[in-house]
Scaffold this motif. Structure first.
Motif, mmCIF file in Angstrom:
data_model
loop_
_atom_site.group_PDB
_atom_site.id
_atom_site.type_symbol
_atom_site.label_atom_id
_atom_site.label_comp_id
_atom_site.label_asym_id
_atom_site.label_seq_id
_atom_site.Cartn_x
_atom_site.Cartn_y
_atom_site.Cartn_z
ATOM 1 N N TRP A 167 106.337 20.330 -11.786
ATOM 2 C CA TRP A 167 106.287 21.329 -10.710
ATOM 3 C C TRP A 167 105.464 20.772 -9.554
ATOM 4 O O TRP A 167 104.392 20.217 -9.757
ATOM 5 N N GLN A 168 105.995 20.933 -8.352
ATOM 6 C CA GLN A 168 105.251 20.540 -7.167
ATOM 7 C C GLN A 168 105.191 21.736 -6.224
ATOM 8 O O GLN A 168 106.019 22.628 -6.274
ATOM 9 N N GLU A 169 104.169 21.740 -5.363
ATOM 10 C CA GLU A 169 104.056 22.819 -4.393
ATOM 11 C C GLU A 169 105.129 22.676 -3.338
ATOM 12 O O GLU A 169 105.504 21.572 -2.959
ATOM 13 N N GLY A 170 105.621 23.812 -2.833
ATOM 14 C CA GLY A 170 106.643 23.786 -1.798
ATOM 15 C C GLY A 170 108.024 23.615 -2.396
ATOM 16 O O GLY A 170 108.168 23.332 -3.587
ATOM 17 N N LEU A 171 109.057 23.783 -1.560
ATOM 18 C CA LEU A 171 110.427 23.728 -2.073
ATOM 19 C C LEU A 171 111.147 22.447 -1.691
ATOM 20 O O LEU A 171 112.239 22.184 -2.170
ATOM 21 N N VAL A 172 110.559 21.643 -0.808
ATOM 22 C CA VAL A 172 111.187 20.371 -0.439
ATOM 23 C C VAL A 172 110.537 19.277 -1.276
ATOM 24 O O VAL A 172 109.319 19.131 -1.266
ATOM 25 N N PRO A 173 111.345 18.512 -2.017
ATOM 26 C CA PRO A 173 110.751 17.457 -2.839
ATOM 27 C C PRO A 173 109.914 16.509 -1.987
ATOM 28 O O PRO A 173 110.315 16.185 -0.863
ATOM 29 N N HIS A 174 108.767 16.103 -2.482
ATOM 30 C CA HIS A 174 108.018 15.111 -1.700
ATOM 31 C C HIS A 174 107.559 13.932 -2.550
ATOM 32 O O HIS A 174 106.579 13.293 -2.255
ATOM 33 N N SER A 175 108.260 13.664 -3.630
ATOM 34 C CA SER A 175 107.976 12.433 -4.359
ATOM 35 C C SER A 175 109.305 11.825 -4.791
ATOM 36 O O SER A 175 110.322 12.513 -4.816
ATOM 37 N N ALA A 176 109.269 10.550 -5.148
ATOM 38 C CA ALA A 176 110.458 9.826 -5.622
ATOM 39 C C ALA A 176 111.613 9.954 -4.631
ATOM 40 O O ALA A 176 112.749 10.171 -5.012
ATOM 41 N N LEU A 177 111.313 9.839 -3.336
ATOM 42 C CA LEU A 177 112.362 9.941 -2.328
ATOM 43 C C LEU A 177 112.782 8.543 -1.877
ATOM 44 O O LEU A 177 111.942 7.650 -1.755
ATOM 45 N N SER A 178 114.076 8.389 -1.613
ATOM 46 C CA SER A 178 114.540 7.110 -1.089
ATOM 47 C C SER A 178 114.257 7.058 0.413
ATOM 48 O O SER A 178 113.879 8.067 1.014
ATOM 49 N N GLU A 179 114.462 5.900 0.983
ATOM 50 C CA GLU A 179 114.241 5.781 2.431
ATOM 51 C C GLU A 179 115.168 6.709 3.200
ATOM 52 O O GLU A 179 114.780 7.319 4.192
ATOM 53 N N THR A 180 116.421 6.810 2.713
ATOM 54 C CA THR A 180 117.374 7.711 3.371
ATOM 55 C C THR A 180 116.862 9.143 3.300
ATOM 56 O O THR A 180 116.929 9.893 4.276
ATOM 57 N N ASP A 181 116.380 9.523 2.108
ATOM 58 C CA ASP A 181 115.865 10.884 1.965
ATOM 59 C C ASP A 181 114.760 11.138 2.980
ATOM 60 O O ASP A 181 114.775 12.135 3.698
ATOM 61 N N GLU A 182 113.810 10.232 3.006
ATOM 62 C CA GLU A 182 112.671 10.402 3.910
ATOM 63 C C GLU A 182 113.155 10.519 5.350
ATOM 64 O O GLU A 182 112.726 11.407 6.100
ATOM 65 N N ALA A 183 114.043 9.599 5.720
ATOM 66 C CA ALA A 183 114.503 9.553 7.113
ATOM 67 C C ALA A 183 115.280 10.828 7.449
ATOM 68 O O ALA A 183 115.053 11.442 8.508
ATOM 69 N N ASP A 184 116.197 11.239 6.571
ATOM 70 C CA ASP A 184 117.022 12.409 6.884
ATOM 71 C C ASP A 184 116.196 13.690 6.886
ATOM 72 O O ASP A 184 116.399 14.580 7.719
ATOM 73 N N LEU A 185 115.260 13.799 5.932
ATOM 74 C CA LEU A 185 114.401 14.981 5.919
ATOM 75 C C LEU A 185 113.599 15.078 7.212
ATOM 76 O O LEU A 185 113.494 16.139 7.818
ATOM 77 N N ALA A 186 113.074 13.918 7.644
ATOM 78 C CA ALA A 186 112.277 13.909 8.870
ATOM 79 C C ALA A 186 113.153 14.247 10.069
ATOM 80 O O ALA A 186 112.771 15.046 10.936
ATOM 81 N N ALA A 187 114.351 13.658 10.119
ATOM 82 C CA ALA A 187 115.236 13.896 11.264
ATOM 83 C C ALA A 187 115.675 15.357 11.299
ATOM 84 O O ALA A 187 115.697 15.999 12.366
ATOM 85 N N PHE A 188 116.008 15.892 10.142
ATOM 86 C CA PHE A 188 116.419 17.285 10.095
ATOM 87 C C PHE A 188 115.265 18.189 10.535
ATOM 88 O O PHE A 188 115.443 19.111 11.343
ATOM 89 N N GLY A 189 114.080 17.906 10.000
ATOM 90 C CA GLY A 189 112.913 18.709 10.362
ATOM 91 C C GLY A 189 112.664 18.682 11.860
ATOM 92 O O GLY A 189 112.403 19.723 12.479
ATOM 93 N N ALA A 190 112.779 17.491 12.441
ATOM 94 C CA ALA A 190 112.540 17.366 13.884
ATOM 95 C C ALA A 190 113.594 18.146 14.659
ATOM 96 O O ALA A 190 113.283 18.831 15.646
ATOM 97 N N ALA A 191 114.848 18.058 14.220
ATOM 98 C CA ALA A 191 115.923 18.769 14.923
ATOM 99 C C ALA A 191 115.699 20.273 14.850
ATOM 100 O O ALA A 191 115.887 21.001 15.835
ATOM 101 N N MET A 192 115.278 20.763 13.676
ATOM 102 C CA MET A 192 115.051 22.201 13.520
ATOM 103 C C MET A 192 113.869 22.658 14.372
ATOM 104 O O MET A 192 113.888 23.725 14.967
ATOM 105 N N ALA A 193 112.817 21.813 14.414
ATOM 106 C CA ALA A 193 111.662 22.165 15.241
ATOM 107 C C ALA A 193 112.077 22.265 16.703
ATOM 108 O O ALA A 193 111.642 23.168 17.432
ATOM 109 N N ALA A 194 112.954 21.360 17.118
ATOM 110 C CA ALA A 194 113.419 21.389 18.510
ATOM 111 C C ALA A 194 114.239 22.651 18.777
ATOM 112 O O ALA A 194 114.078 23.319 19.802
#
Lengths: 539, 531
Positions: A167-194
């Motif tokens: 169990w980890q805190e929050g609903l978005v996984p933040h461990s064992a992520l691939s580079e694609t995962d990291e990049a896409d999560l960050a890009a999506f987050g940035a787009a949503m913030a915008a």
């Protein structure tokens, strides 16, 4: 990450139907726990479809009649009461008002039967904030921002995710992520913030809540014409971790797969909430053991004598003096004719179109997602490796959306037993087929599915499940398919003219408390304007 | 070792034997000095193991139940008696001694090897721990009792009777010596009880496997071989995860003999005693040591009450041990004490046990004191009284449910029932180990509208410990410290308010129900401290 997705309001607005209850208690021979059953869209709802009601024998008169006592109908009644308009009557099909925001209770705890929380309101949701202040949920102001009652804000820990066995805190996984995962999560987050920050050329926020306050910029509305999954593909975001999380979000808020909803709806989940509160509570939610039944009951309490439960409205038509509403009074086993100057149809559109075909648009474009909700009484609190038990507990590998702990808000020492509210949207098939499955699959099979899922997530609950109470929602949530929110729904709504007014979250295309509330207040104000009752607008 | 084909009471079968020896039942065993030697070595190992299990059971029993004389005496007595039963029962074994010996070895290995882990794990969950303890001792003793007679019968074909008895008993007693020396000097200090159990279980099963693999291939005993290997793996697994088992088996971690343990619906209460040092643990966390608790409780109570002009009504939240109440009752002005503690078992224990009543001087039975068993937060929300002094003595904020007792919402309720001119004090964890947590509590109390005055005291069993005074207006500068205290005096009480740089105030967020900043900070700081 700048966006912190949380479970948005599950289902809000009025639901039609009735509880068909069969009570059992204990454990069946194969070890599956027993429990009660209930839900909407059964006997009374089907009676409505099949017709055959007696002609009205009694007549009653009122100024404004509200047909439907879900969140939209209750909000309409609340708004009328706020404006000092006391000549109205609310007819509700069920024995209890609240619609999808109803709650149940057993010896262990109160629990929700549907919607279980309300996020901190946006700045633009003025009517809602006024109501929350009246109910003591907003207690004051600090540095110009509303202060929410700390006892009703969701206590820490809010959410945890079972991710790769831990169990980890929050609903978005933040461990064992691939580079694609990291990049896409960050890009999506940035787009949503915008998107969340963007102000349209008409000076309105790109994504507002209620959505009526949103910008109408063409490029934004164009997002409503394409599917969310297609839009994500077009952005090149294919990270399975991101996509799984977005699937969870779509199913959570809309009961739909990402391929089924519009991109506008999908983005709204992440970019539509800008909770306005002091003490950093902007991203938090209000929640109670009984879920949004707390809000429904508080609204109903403002005008309790005007509520008539157990009334199946089966006809609504215009006549020379205003409106004629015929309803079947279950308790008296007789029909009643209600004459009024105006009527607020606060029911799902597929019901409104059936009982008032002359004054409403057909409901062809309106599709609804079915849900199964199980309230599971357990002898001990769930545990697990990693983060401690949270309010909302989700497993990355489960088809269900996880469970919410009904006793989470309890202050002080907690009892060992609790109630877990478990949610499953039947999103992976056609809604009609899913509804059939929902109703026809025997309750004990559903219970076994619930128990198996819960034990797969929390093996520590082995032997601790005392009972599983099922609640079947045939038409739980409007489905915001492409083209619905900004085309089909407004077109349908425009057909209805005074003295009829529509109030339901399905007209917004988003099954959210905020939308139902807005629609209820809007209809009430329009009806008052029509009947000549002066009032100050809250909208 | 000389071969002796004909024993004193040799039978025809022995005389017949050439390459193989036989027993009464006509069983044939490999001949040769290597095998016989191995069997004698196994006597040594088996004897060592047997005594180790016995010592383990006795030690664990006295550790968990106290009164080591009784525990050692009864466990050893039971064990020897069970060995007697085992020996007596060996007469009913008519054939297949070697197979049975191997099976018994594997069983003893499993039972004995897991005994320490099992006893520690079962103690917290069993109501009748002694039943489990003696059942286990009886079972191990019974099988160990079978071992030696079986071995003697297996060996009888190789030596004459007197030699067999002499050999077997010699190795048996030497093994016992080895065990009794190894146990206190090497095993306890280096391995601990749980690992020692597994290690000797492994040795035990190694004997069984060695015997099995020395047999000629045609006497395969495949099932026994598999069982032996599985048992060895189970024991090896246990040895590897012993540390984790030790954590599950919470009572293994106290370090002192446990004299009382009780699981209530709210917590696990454990008392330990070593000499005159009595310690209370709640859920494994030390609450006090009788050697230095006076320092803690004097520092908790007197700086607060000494700042109130007429402390008549006093509220104690937590503190079900009655030790804070003992200090409060020293103030002659005090008329009423309301003590709110969650757990009725806790206040019952501390008002009934002679040893504990001696420690709190019967404070919980004082006519001025009223005990309310309720959740502190819930009770406080409903409370209507006003209190001149409030002592808040909750456990440290180790989880979200205790963390709620340190929130702004809680202190707002506290402020509501604090009389004008009254002073409250909050135990606030160690400002040295967890300065962030300590100053979070201060920031939170201030956010609730109270002014604060933090201080700290040294309590050897805890380390440097922190407290925070709170009042509606400025907290009074001077306190009247009653004479006769062991730790506090008018002069020393003033020094508690100095914070050296390593504990100095730092800006921290406010702890709220919806952020629980304190629980996170506290966990991070203690984890860093404990490495």
């Amino acid at each position: 990450m700048s966006w912190r997705p949380s479970r948005r309001t599950l289902i809000a607005g009025a639901g039609a139907g009735v509880a068909a209850a069969g009570i059992g208690w204990g454990v069946t021979r194969d070890g599956t726990p027993q429990g009660t059953e209930g839900g909407a869209d059964m006997a009374r709802g089907h009676r409505l479809r099949d017709g055959g009601f007696p002609e009205p024998a009694h007549e009653e008169h009122t100024g404004i009649v509200i047909a439907g006592g879900g969140v939209a109908g209750l909000a309409a009644g609340w708004a009328l009461a706020e404006a000092g308009h006391d000549d109205f009557r609310l007819l509700e099909l069920e024995d209890d008002v609240g619609g999808n925001a109803r709650g149940g209770r057993n010896a262990v705890s109160a629990y929700p039967l549907g919607a279980h929380y309300l996020p901190v309101a946006n700045r633009e949701a003025g009517a809602l904030r006024r109501m929350l202040t009246q109910f003591g949920m907003i207690t004051g102001e600090k540095d110009g921002a509303p202060v929410y009652d700390p006892y009703q804000l969701c206590a820490d820990l809010e959410e945890r995710l079972l991710w790769k066995g831990r169990w980890q805190e929050g609903l978005v996984p933040h461990s064992a992520l691939s580079e694609t995962d990291e990049a896409d999560l960050a890009a999506f987050g940035a787009a949503m913030a915008a998107f969340s920050k963007r102000i349209g050329s008409d000076g309105k926020p790109a994504f507002a809540l209620p959505i009526a306050y949103s910008s109408r910029d063409a490029d934004l509305l164009a997002l409503d014409r394409i599917g969310f999954a297609d839009w994500l593909d077009a952005q090149g975001w294919r990270s399975p971790v991101l996509r799984a999380h977005l699937r969870y979000s779509c199913r959570d808020d809309y009961g739909c797969e990402p391929a089924q909803v519009s991109a506008w709806a999908g983005i709204h989940y992440f970019a539509g909430r800008r909770g306005w509160a002091a003490d950093g509570a902007g991203e938090n939610v209000l929640t109670w053991p009984e879920g949004n039944a707390r809000l429904a009951r508080a609204m109903a309490a403002r005008f309790a004598p005007r509520i008539a439960p157990g009334r199946i409205v089966f006809r609504a038509a215009r006549d020379a003096d205003g409106v004629v509403i015929d309803s079947f009074d279950v308790a008296r086993n007789a029909s009643v004719r209600t004459r009024a100057a105006a009527a607020i149809l606060a029911m799902p559109h597929f019901v409104a179109a059936r009982i008032a075909p002359d004054v409403t648009a057909p409901a062809r474009a309106f599709g609804y997602a079915p849900w199964l909700i199980a309230n599971v009484t357990v002898d001990r609190h769930p545990a697990g490796r990693g983060a401690k038990l949270a309010w909302d507990n989700v497993s990355a590998t489960s088809e269900a959306l996880g469970y919410v702990v009904a006793t989470h808000q309890t202050i002080g020492a907690r009892r060992k037993e609790t109630v877990l509210t478990w949610y499953l949207p039947l999103s992976n098939m056609e809604p009609a087929a899913a509804r059939r499955l929902l109703v026809e699959r025997p309750a004990e099979h559903w219970r076994r599915i619930v128990a198996d899922d819960l034990l797969a997530t929390n093996p520590d609950l082995e032997g601790a499940i005392r009972s599983i109470d099922l609640w079947r929602w045939g038409h739980a949530m409007i489905r915001p398919v492409p083209g619905f929110i900004w085309q089909a729904a407004p077109q349908a709504a425009a057909v209805t003219r005074p003295p009829f007014f529509l109030a339901h979250s399905d007209l917004s295309g988003l099954s959210l408390f905020e939308e139902a509330h807005y629609r209820g207040v809007l209809a009430a104000e329009d009806a008052m304007r029509f009947t000549g009752h002066t009032h100050e607008t809250m909208l | 070792m000389a071969e002796s084909p004909v024993g004193e009471n040799g039978t025809a079968s022995e005389k017949r034997s050439t390459a193989l020896s036989e027993t009464d039942s006509g069983e044939r065993y490999p001949k040769g000095s290597a095998f016989a030697g191995a069997l004698l070595v196994s006597v040594f190992v088996v004897a060592t193991c047997g005594l180790i299990y016995e010592l383990l059971a006795s030690t664990i029993a006295s550790y968990l139940l106290g009164d080591s004389v009784t525990q050692f005496s009864t466990v050893i007595g039971t064990y020897l008696f069970a060995m007697g039963i085992g020996s007596w029962c060996s007469r009913y074994v008519k054939r297949d001694e070697l197979r049975l010996f191997v099976r018994v070895e594997i069983l003893i290995a499993l039972l004995g090897g897991w005994s320490a882990a099992a006893l520690f794990t079962l103690f917290p969950v069993l109501d009748h721990f002694r039943v489990a303890l003696y059942a286990l001792v009886l079972a191990i003793g019974f099988f160990v009792g079978l071992e030696i007679p079986l071995l003697m019968r297996i060996l009888r074909g190789r030596f004459d009777f007197s030699e067999t008895v002499s050999n077997v008993l010699t190795f048996d007693y030497v093994g016992a010596l080895a065990a009794s020396l190894l146990f206190p000097l090497v095993l306890m200090p280096w391995l601990g009880m749980i690992r020692t159990g597994f290690l000797f279980g492994l040795l035990n099963v190694a004997v069984a496997l060695a015997v099995l693999f020395m047999l000629p291939a045609k006497r395969a005993m495949l099932a026994e071989k598999i069982a032996g290997i599985v048992a060895a793996m189970l024991l090896l697994g246990g040895f590897v995860v012993a540390e984790r088992l030790q954590r599950w088996a919470e009572v293994a971690g106290y370090g002192e003999p446990v004299i009382y343990a009780l699981s209530t619906p709210f917590q696990r209460i454990v008392l330990t005693r070593s000499g005159d040092d009595l310690r209370l643990f709640l859920n494994g966390n030390l609450q006090f040591s009788s050697r230095d608790e006076y320092r803690y409780h004097e520092a908790l109570v007197h700086p607060a009450i000494g700042r109130v002009a007429h402390p008549r009504d006093v509220l104690i939240l937590g503190g079900g041990d009655g030790l804070a109440a003992r200090e409060v009752l020293k103030h002659p002005d005090v008329r009423h004490i309301t003590l709110v503690d969650l757990d009725p078992e806790m206040t019952k224990l501390f008002s009934q046990s002679d040893m504990l009543v001696a420690l709190n001087r019967g404070s919980l039975s004082d006519s001025r004191l009223r005990v309310i068993n309720a959740d502190g937060f819930r009770w406080l929300r409903e409370a209507r009284g006003r209190y001149d002094a409030i002592i808040v003595d909750f456990p440290d904020p180790t989880d979200f449910s205790v963390g709620k007792l340190y929130t702004e919402s809680f202190y707002r309720e506290l402020s509501r029932v604090l009389a004008p001119g009254g002073v409250a004090v909050v135990q606030s964890t160690s400002p040295l180990v967890a300065p962030g947590a300590f100053w979070t509590v201060a920031a939170t109390i201030e956010a609730a509208g109270l002014s604060t005055k933090p201080y700290h005291a040294y309590v050897p069993s805890f380390g440097e410990w922190g407290f925070i005074l709170a009042a509606h207006g400025a907290v009074p500068q001077q306190a009247r410290i009653l004479p006769g205290a062991r730790f506090l005096s008018a002069e020393t009480a003033e020094r508690l308010f100095d914070f050296p740089p390593d504990m100095a105030r730092r800006p921290m967020p406010v702890n709220r129900l919806d952020n629980q900043a304190l629980v996170r900070e506290f966990a991070a700081e203690w984890a860093r401290y404990e490495g």
